[in-house]
Write a protein that holds these residues in place. Structure first.
Motif, PDB file in Angstrom:
ATOM      1  N   GLN A   1       0.831  -1.198   0.000  1.00 54.76           N
ATOM      2  CA  GLN A   1       0.000   0.000   0.000  1.00 54.76           C
ATOM      3  C   GLN A   1       0.871   1.256   0.000  1.00 54.76           C
ATOM      4  O   GLN A   1       0.624   2.215  -0.742  1.00 54.76           O
ATOM      5  N   ARG A   2       1.898   1.204   0.839  1.00 55.88           N
ATOM      6  CA  ARG A   2       2.806   2.349   0.892  1.00 55.88           C
ATOM      7  C   ARG A   2       3.553   2.543  -0.429  1.00 55.88           C
ATOM      8  O   ARG A   2       3.763   3.679  -0.886  1.00 55.88           O
ATOM      9  N   ALA A   3       3.948   1.422  -1.029  1.00 56.30           N
ATOM     10  CA  ALA A   3       4.654   1.500  -2.313  1.00 56.30           C
ATOM     11  C   ALA A   3       3.738   2.097  -3.382  1.00 56.30           C
ATOM     12  O   ALA A   3       4.157   2.927  -4.194  1.00 56.30           O
ATOM     13  N   ARG A   4       2.468   1.640  -3.369  1.00 55.38           N
ATOM     14  CA  ARG A   4       1.517   2.160  -4.337  1.00 55.38           C
ATOM     15  C   ARG A   4       1.271   3.652  -4.113  1.00 55.38           C
ATOM     16  O   ARG A   4       1.207   4.450  -5.062  1.00 55.38           O
ATOM     17  N   GLU A   5       1.135   4.029  -2.846  1.00 52.73           N
ATOM     18  CA  GLU A   5       0.917   5.443  -2.531  1.00 52.73           C
ATOM     19  C   GLU A   5       2.119   6.293  -2.935  1.00 52.73           C
ATOM     20  O   GLU A   5       1.967   7.403  -3.447  1.00 52.73           O
TER      21      GLU A   5
ATOM     22  N   GLU B   1       2.080   6.609  -6.677  1.00 46.86           N
ATOM     23  CA  GLU B   1       1.057   7.572  -7.076  1.00 46.86           C
ATOM     24  C   GLU B   1       1.515   9.000  -6.798  1.00 46.86           C
ATOM     25  O   GLU B   1       1.285   9.910  -7.604  1.00 46.86           O
ATOM     26  N   ALA B   2       2.177   9.177  -5.652  1.00 43.35           N
ATOM     27  CA  ALA B   2       2.674  10.501  -5.298  1.00 43.35           C
ATOM     28  C   ALA B   2       3.753  10.954  -6.270  1.00 43.35           C
ATOM     29  O   ALA B   2       3.795  12.121  -6.701  1.00 43.35           O
ATOM     30  N   GLN B   3       4.643  10.016  -6.635  1.00 39.31           N
ATOM     31  CA  GLN B   3       5.697  10.338  -7.594  1.00 39.31           C
ATOM     32  C   GLN B   3       5.115  10.678  -8.971  1.00 39.31           C
ATOM     33  O   GLN B   3       5.572  11.608  -9.638  1.00 39.31           O
ATOM     34  N   THR B   4       4.086   9.905  -9.372  1.00 39.71           N
ATOM     35  CA  THR B   4       3.425  10.175 -10.653  1.00 39.71           C
ATOM     36  C   THR B   4       2.767  11.548 -10.652  1.00 39.71           C
ATOM     37  O   THR B   4       2.885  12.325 -11.610  1.00 39.71           O
TER      38      THR B   4
ATOM     39  N   GLU C   1       3.710  14.694 -12.977  1.00 44.27           N
ATOM     40  CA  GLU C   1       2.701  15.380 -13.790  1.00 44.27           C
ATOM     41  C   GLU C   1       2.669  16.869 -13.467  1.00 44.27           C
ATOM     42  O   GLU C   1       2.557  17.710 -14.371  1.00 44.27           O
ATOM     43  N   GLU C   2       2.782  17.198 -12.200  1.00 43.83           N
ATOM     44  CA  GLU C   2       2.794  18.608 -11.793  1.00 43.83           C
ATOM     45  C   GLU C   2       4.039  19.313 -12.322  1.00 43.83           C
ATOM     46  O   GLU C   2       3.972  20.467 -12.782  1.00 43.83           O
ATOM     47  N   ARG C   3       5.162  18.602 -12.266  1.00 40.44           N
ATOM     48  CA  ARG C   3       6.407  19.187 -12.762  1.00 40.44           C
ATOM     49  C   ARG C   3       6.317  19.452 -14.261  1.00 40.44           C
ATOM     50  O   ARG C   3       6.739  20.513 -14.737  1.00 40.44           O
ATOM     51  N   GLN C   4       5.761  18.475 -14.984  1.00 35.40           N
ATOM     52  CA  GLN C   4       5.609  18.653 -16.429  1.00 35.40           C
ATOM     53  C   GLN C   4       4.632  19.786 -16.740  1.00 35.40           C
ATOM     54  O   GLN C   4       4.837  20.557 -17.683  1.00 35.40           O
TER      55      GLN C   4
END
Length: 216
Positions: free
Chosen positions: A47-51, A54-57, A61-64
């Motif tokens: 769950q933590r890995a998925r979160e 998702e946070a990295q994604t 996206e925000e950076r782009q």
């Protein structure tokens, strides 16, 4: 715990079926609890890995998005700067042309008081002018010259545009004008000369040659 007597008479103790079942259940219960704990930790880790993913994604996206917005803003800023520079250059060129025109008119006015002739002379003066950091300057044959040289050049090259009082030399012959009225070249106004040159270039050249003895 039950007691058993072996064939050789040895007495031993052994678990009963219920005791064995209870021991197995106790052992397996502990293992099950441990397994549940491990499964829980694994689930939490996933769950933590998925979160995290998702946070990295989302961060990427925000950076782009910000990168794209920055690029757009940068391009807009560069375009605005270019437009401003173009407007300044256009304005500067306009001011320089006006200064050249005023200076050309001033010099032309020293050679002829006739408006039409003066305008023609001003065009000739402007062709010799250039605008520098020091203001309007004049060049003849690629050499910078002072105003008196410009005036002398115009008197020599365009004597027919200079007022009679400003012309030296030249013949005094006359020419007829459509039916016998005698009129010298320098007696025509600038407008009349311009009209004759447009209507009948040959007549214009004859009048000029008769008066000055040579063509332009």
């Amino acid at each position: 715990m039950a007691k058993l007597i072996l064939q050789d008479g040895t007495e031993v103790e052994a678990f009963t079926a219920d005791e064995m079942k209870a021991a197995v259940e106790k052992e397996t219960g502990g293992l099950k609890a441990k397994l549940d704990e491990l499964l829980g930790e694994t689930k939490t880790a996933k769950q933590r890995a998925r979160e995290l993913e998702e946070a990295q994604t989302a961060a990427e996206e925000e950076r782009q998005r910000e990168k794209g917005e920055f690029k757009t803003l940068y391009e807009r800023e560069q375009q605005a700067k270019k437009e401003l520079a173009d407007k300044f250059t256009e304005f500067q060129s306009k001011v320089q042309r006006q200064e050249i025109s005023l200076e050309a008119q001033r010099l032309a006015g020293q050679l002829s008081k006739d408006r039409d002739r003066s305008e023609l002379l001003a065009e000739k003066v402007a062709q010799l002018a250039k605008h520098t950091d020091a203001g309007v300057r004049f060049e003849i044959g690629g050499v910078e010259v002072e105003h008196d040289k410009v005036l002398a050049h115009l008197k020599s090259k365009y004597p027919f545009l200079v007022d009679a009082s400003g012309v030296t030399g030249g013949g005094a012959s006359t020419s007829s004008n459509h039916g016998g009225a005698v009129k010298k070249f320098n007696e025509y106004s600038g407008a009349e000369l311009s009209d004759i040159r447009k209507r009948d270039p040959a007549q214009y050249e004859r009048l000029k040659t008769d008066y000055y003895g040579t063509g332009e």
